[in-house]
Write an enzyme that holds these catalytic residues in place. Structure first.
Site, PDB file in Angstrom:
ATOM      1  N   ARG A   5       0.844  -1.406   0.088  1.00 47.03           N
ATOM      2  CA  ARG A   5      -0.001  -0.231  -0.472  1.00 47.03           C
ATOM      3  C   ARG A   5       0.855   1.765  -0.231  1.00 47.03           C
ATOM      4  NH1 ARG A   5      -3.507  -0.402   4.725  1.00 47.03           N
ATOM      5  NH2 ARG A   5      -2.109  -1.033   5.419  1.00 47.03           N
TER       6      ARG A   5
ATOM      7  N   ASN B 185      -5.992  -2.943   2.110  1.00 48.31           N
ATOM      8  CA  ASN B 185      -5.864  -4.075   2.711  1.00 48.31           C
ATOM      9  C   ASN B 185      -7.879  -4.481   2.872  1.00 48.31           C
ATOM     10  OD1 ASN B 185      -3.569  -4.067   3.018  1.00 48.31           O
ATOM     11  ND2 ASN B 185      -3.649  -4.157   5.143  1.00 48.31           N
TER      12      ASN B 185
END
Length: 90
Positions: A20, A38
């Site tokens: 990320r 996520n």
């Protein structure tokens, strides 16, 4: 140039490896806005909005991801654009 938004779902070893963070950095580098988060099943969902050529470049990057990750599959779909500020990590 028109703005396009796409939703990507990245599968593989993409959680716990900085995916990320690197995705956000790459998005900002390409002047895109959106987020990376996520999912409970181990995938990462990415929303990216910007100029179509930049979205395509971003998609190519997502197919590989950072060196710490292993991308097995990338799904993508065009979505309705919304207002995003920067490229967030959720």
């Amino acid at each position: 140039m028109a703005i396009r938004c796409e939703k990507f779902v990245v599968s593989g070893i993409v959680q716990g490896v900085g995916f990320r963070y690197h995705t956000s950095h790459q998005g900002l580098k390409l002047n895109l806005v959106g987020y990376a988060k996520n999912l409970y099943n181990g995938d990462v969902e990415v929303i990216a909005c910007g100029e179509p050529p930049k979205i395509e470049e971003f998609a190519k990057w997502l197919e590989q991801g950072p060196k710490t990750a292993r991308v097995d599959e990338l799904k993508r779909e065009e979505i309705t654009c919304r207002e995003y500020q920067g490229f967030e990590i959720l």
